[in-house]
Write an enzyme that holds these catalytic residues in place. Sequence first.
Site, PDB file in Angstrom:
ATOM      1  N   TYR A  71       0.820  -1.195   0.000  1.00 29.22           N
ATOM      2  CA  TYR A  71       0.000   0.000   0.000  1.00 29.22           C
ATOM      3  C   TYR A  71       0.867   1.262   0.000  1.00 29.22           C
ATOM      4  O   TYR A  71       0.513   2.289  -0.568  1.00 29.22           O
ATOM      5  CB  TYR A  71      -0.941   0.021   1.203  1.00 29.22           C
ATOM      6  CG  TYR A  71      -1.989   1.104   1.059  1.00 29.22           C
ATOM      7  CD1 TYR A  71      -1.855   2.338   1.685  1.00 29.22           C
ATOM      8  CD2 TYR A  71      -3.087   0.903   0.222  1.00 29.22           C
ATOM      9  CE1 TYR A  71      -2.795   3.338   1.518  1.00 29.22           C
ATOM     10  CE2 TYR A  71      -4.037   1.894   0.044  1.00 29.22           C
ATOM     11  CZ  TYR A  71      -3.886   3.114   0.692  1.00 29.22           C
ATOM     12  OH  TYR A  71      -4.813   4.102   0.507  1.00 29.22           O
ATOM     13  N   PHE A 123      -6.802  22.759 -24.175  1.00 28.33           N
ATOM     14  CA  PHE A 123      -7.216  21.366 -24.306  1.00 28.33           C
ATOM     15  C   PHE A 123      -8.413  21.190 -23.379  1.00 28.33           C
ATOM     16  O   PHE A 123      -8.494  21.793 -22.319  1.00 28.33           O
ATOM     17  CB  PHE A 123      -6.102  20.354 -23.979  1.00 28.33           C
ATOM     18  CG  PHE A 123      -6.623  18.957 -24.206  1.00 28.33           C
ATOM     19  CD1 PHE A 123      -6.973  18.153 -23.134  1.00 28.33           C
ATOM     20  CD2 PHE A 123      -6.881  18.501 -25.485  1.00 28.33           C
ATOM     21  CE1 PHE A 123      -7.532  16.902 -23.350  1.00 28.33           C
ATOM     22  CE2 PHE A 123      -7.447  17.249 -25.703  1.00 28.33           C
ATOM     23  CZ  PHE A 123      -7.770  16.442 -24.637  1.00 28.33           C
ATOM     24  N   THR A 124      -9.321  20.348 -23.761  1.00 27.77           N
ATOM     25  CA  THR A 124     -10.622  20.234 -23.075  1.00 27.77           C
ATOM     26  C   THR A 124     -10.496  20.020 -21.572  1.00 27.77           C
ATOM     27  O   THR A 124     -10.943  20.859 -20.780  1.00 27.77           O
ATOM     28  CB  THR A 124     -11.434  19.073 -23.684  1.00 27.77           C
ATOM     29  OG1 THR A 124     -10.611  17.902 -23.642  1.00 27.77           O
ATOM     30  CG2 THR A 124     -11.825  19.349 -25.117  1.00 27.77           C
ATOM     31  N   ASP A 214       2.406  20.498 -20.389  1.00 27.93           N
ATOM     32  CA  ASP A 214       1.516  19.359 -20.571  1.00 27.93           C
ATOM     33  C   ASP A 214       2.356  18.410 -21.421  1.00 27.93           C
ATOM     34  O   ASP A 214       2.491  18.588 -22.627  1.00 27.93           O
ATOM     35  CB  ASP A 214       0.229  19.777 -21.283  1.00 27.93           C
ATOM     36  CG  ASP A 214      -0.668  18.558 -21.508  1.00 27.93           C
ATOM     37  OD1 ASP A 214      -1.881  18.738 -21.700  1.00 27.93           O
ATOM     38  OD2 ASP A 214      -0.149  17.427 -21.512  1.00 27.93           O
ATOM     39  N   LYS A 257      -0.431   8.147 -23.387  1.00 26.62           N
ATOM     40  CA  LYS A 257       0.050   8.443 -24.740  1.00 26.62           C
ATOM     41  C   LYS A 257       1.518   8.068 -24.808  1.00 26.62           C
ATOM     42  O   LYS A 257       1.839   6.898 -24.964  1.00 26.62           O
ATOM     43  CB  LYS A 257      -0.169   9.932 -25.084  1.00 26.62           C
ATOM     44  CG  LYS A 257      -1.615  10.301 -25.366  1.00 26.62           C
ATOM     45  CD  LYS A 257      -2.406  10.433 -24.093  1.00 26.62           C
ATOM     46  CE  LYS A 257      -3.667  11.235 -24.264  1.00 26.62           C
ATOM     47  NZ  LYS A 257      -4.458  11.293 -23.042  1.00 26.62           N
ATOM     48  N   ARG A 381     -13.194  16.985 -33.342  1.00 27.92           N
ATOM     49  CA  ARG A 381     -12.393  17.981 -32.617  1.00 27.92           C
ATOM     50  C   ARG A 381     -12.743  19.347 -33.228  1.00 27.92           C
ATOM     51  O   ARG A 381     -11.909  19.992 -33.869  1.00 27.92           O
ATOM     52  CB  ARG A 381     -10.905  17.693 -32.724  1.00 27.92           C
ATOM     53  CG  ARG A 381     -10.503  16.355 -32.096  1.00 27.92           C
ATOM     54  CD  ARG A 381     -10.293  16.406 -30.589  1.00 27.92           C
ATOM     55  NE  ARG A 381     -11.486  16.290 -29.778  1.00 27.92           N
ATOM     56  CZ  ARG A 381     -11.437  16.070 -28.453  1.00 27.92           C
ATOM     57  NH1 ARG A 381     -10.273  15.944 -27.845  1.00 27.92           N
ATOM     58  NH2 ARG A 381     -12.550  15.993 -27.739  1.00 27.92           N
ATOM     59  N   PHE A 448     -18.797  16.688 -25.515  1.00 29.08           N
ATOM     60  CA  PHE A 448     -18.474  15.832 -26.655  1.00 29.08           C
ATOM     61  C   PHE A 448     -18.469  14.346 -26.276  1.00 29.08           C
ATOM     62  O   PHE A 448     -18.673  13.482 -27.097  1.00 29.08           O
ATOM     63  CB  PHE A 448     -17.129  16.221 -27.268  1.00 29.08           C
ATOM     64  CG  PHE A 448     -15.990  16.268 -26.292  1.00 29.08           C
ATOM     65  CD1 PHE A 448     -15.722  17.423 -25.558  1.00 29.08           C
ATOM     66  CD2 PHE A 448     -15.206  15.151 -26.052  1.00 29.08           C
ATOM     67  CE1 PHE A 448     -14.698  17.466 -24.628  1.00 29.08           C
ATOM     68  CE2 PHE A 448     -14.178  15.187 -25.119  1.00 29.08           C
ATOM     69  CZ  PHE A 448     -13.915  16.352 -24.405  1.00 29.08           C
TER      70      PHE A 448
HETATM   71  C1  LIG Z   1      -2.838  17.145 -24.465  1.00 25.17           C
HETATM   72  C2  LIG Z   1      -3.641  16.374 -23.468  1.00 25.17           C
HETATM   73  C3  LIG Z   1      -4.474  15.314 -23.855  1.00 25.17           C
HETATM   74  O1  LIG Z   1      -4.530  14.978 -25.154  1.00 25.17           O
HETATM   75  C4  LIG Z   1      -5.229  14.615 -22.856  1.00 25.17           C
HETATM   76  C5  LIG Z   1      -6.139  13.570 -23.185  1.00 25.17           C
HETATM   77  N1  LIG Z   1      -6.361  13.327 -24.452  1.00 25.17           N
HETATM   78  C6  LIG Z   1      -7.217  12.476 -24.953  1.00 25.17           C
HETATM   79  C7  LIG Z   1      -8.051  11.580 -24.128  1.00 25.17           C
HETATM   80  C8  LIG Z   1      -7.317  12.438 -26.421  1.00 25.17           C
HETATM   81  O2  LIG Z   1      -8.076  11.622 -26.955  1.00 25.17           O
HETATM   82  O3  LIG Z   1      -6.624  13.266 -27.062  1.00 25.17           O
HETATM   83  C9  LIG Z   1      -5.102  15.028 -21.499  1.00 25.17           C
HETATM   84  C10 LIG Z   1      -5.885  14.350 -20.362  1.00 25.17           C
HETATM   85  O4  LIG Z   1      -5.289  13.103 -20.126  1.00 25.17           O
HETATM   86  P1  LIG Z   1      -6.170  11.850 -19.622  1.00 25.17           P
HETATM   87  O5  LIG Z   1      -7.083  11.483 -20.748  1.00 25.17           O
HETATM   88  O6  LIG Z   1      -6.958  12.306 -18.380  1.00 25.17           O
HETATM   89  O7  LIG Z   1      -5.152  10.775 -19.322  1.00 25.17           O
HETATM   90  C11 LIG Z   1      -4.264  16.068 -21.177  1.00 25.17           C
HETATM   91  N2  LIG Z   1      -3.550  16.722 -22.146  1.00 25.17           N
END
Ligand SMILES: CC1=C(O)/C(=C\N=C(/C)C(=O)O)C(COP(=O)(O)O)=CN1
Length: 456
Positions: A71, A123-124, A214, A257, A381, A448
């Site tokens: 833990y 970014f969203t 980011d 990513k 987008r 979205f």
């Molecule tokens: C540049 C950027 C992103 O592209 C992002 C998430 N992007 C998604 C889910 C996408 O489909 O682009 C996020 C959020 O990460 P998360 O989906 O919570 O692991 C932050 N910054």
Amino acid sequence: RKFMAEPYKTKMVETIRMTTRQEREEAIERAGYNTFLLNSKECYIDLLTDSGTNAMSDNQWAGMMLGDEAYAGSVNFFELEKTVREVYGFKYVVPTHQGRGAENILSQIAIKPGDYVPGNMYFTTTRAHQELNGATFVDVIVDAAHDSQNEDPFKGNVDLKKLQDLIDRVGSDKIPYICVAVTVNLAGGQPVSMENIRAVRELTKKHGIKIMFDATRCIENSYFIKEREEAYKDKSIEEIVKEMFSYGDGATMSGKKDCLVNIGGFLALNDEALFQKATQLVVLFEGMPSYGGLAGRDMEAMARGIRESVDYYYIKHRVEQVRYLGEKLDLAGVPIVKPIGGHAVFLDAKRFLPHIPQDQFPAQALAAQLYILSGVRSMERGIISAGRDAKTGNHYYPKLELVRLTIPRRVYSYAHMDVVADSVIELYQNRNQITGLEMIYEPPVLRFFTARFKPL
Ligand SMILES: CC1=C(O)/C(=C\N=C(/C)C(=O)O)C(COP(=O)(O)O)=CN1
């Protein structure tokens, strides 16, 4: 051959199958013409996102067997911390379940109501957390980023004059940090140059304003620096990443990513006081500071993914495979965002469907029609993703109305890219048959993900 072959071979396969047009018409109807609401099994080639959809390596899977699920004080946490320190150079690491977890914590510890957070395009989720904590997001990206046909090699760059104007207008004490996204997702996966990052550092340092990256697609950004910035052509990806982040005070990272994992993220910081604040919040939202909503095995996989991601041949293939698809579409006259981005090819829906006004959601309509034609899933987008202005209640009308064909890392082959290209080209040839949409259900936040539509 112009494009390198995959620098890996396949050891395990996951069968995918083609659906019939009839099945797809029924599926998109059930999904309210929103590709987010389709089931995975209804999608043949799934280009919705590169987030969490990437293939792990045998080395990462082996790491999954070494999960120390204690833990507190997990061995895997220390491995992750060591890896972030060595590869990215940040001092403190707070694991989170994914990028949003890090954005939530950073926004809460660094922002006070009435602040302004500049960034290179929104970014969203990033903007949502900044606004949730009372900040106003201010777009300081270069104008070229909003022009899909402008071929500037670094369209993710910060416009230093816009940043200076904001500082002059509101005062630096109202600007806790600038969020520099490397690459800029909604501009079309566009990179920021090292020269620009250095210049941003110089300007912000004078005013005591922090730089928070980011870091989500930082390896792709590094590849573009190596490929397009003369001074870096002989530098390794690892050297470029390290230098890039040396100009910053921290970073939020969606490991889903460029860290090549299916779940995971972290908040990295250099300032001990901020780190202490972050550890107080992580126990509220993510778990202990040493696991942040992740199993030990997930942290191990992420640490190993970070090491793999800086391999030149891995990232060269990754970016080139996207370029391969983009060039095929461009050659056929399909309007796409240029230069081709690092993680996706973005269709320019305004130019693809000039007969559909933006408030009839051309990108949403295009993504739905592409799915019906070919089973290829893509992501809107454009105006739907941009949401509404909290103050006026009106839609934001972004200049970029795009459909993102997002390529997962190490998943699809060039043959899949050919299938995608052929179906987009066929759709383009019959584009006049595509009509707009009407929104029949609109959620209040990040609409979205779950909005529903019907054809006009
Ligand atoms: C540049 C950027 C992103 O592209 C992002 C998430 N992007 C998604 C889910 C996408 O489909 O682009 C996020 C959020 O990460 P998360 O989906 O919570 O692991 C932050 N910054």
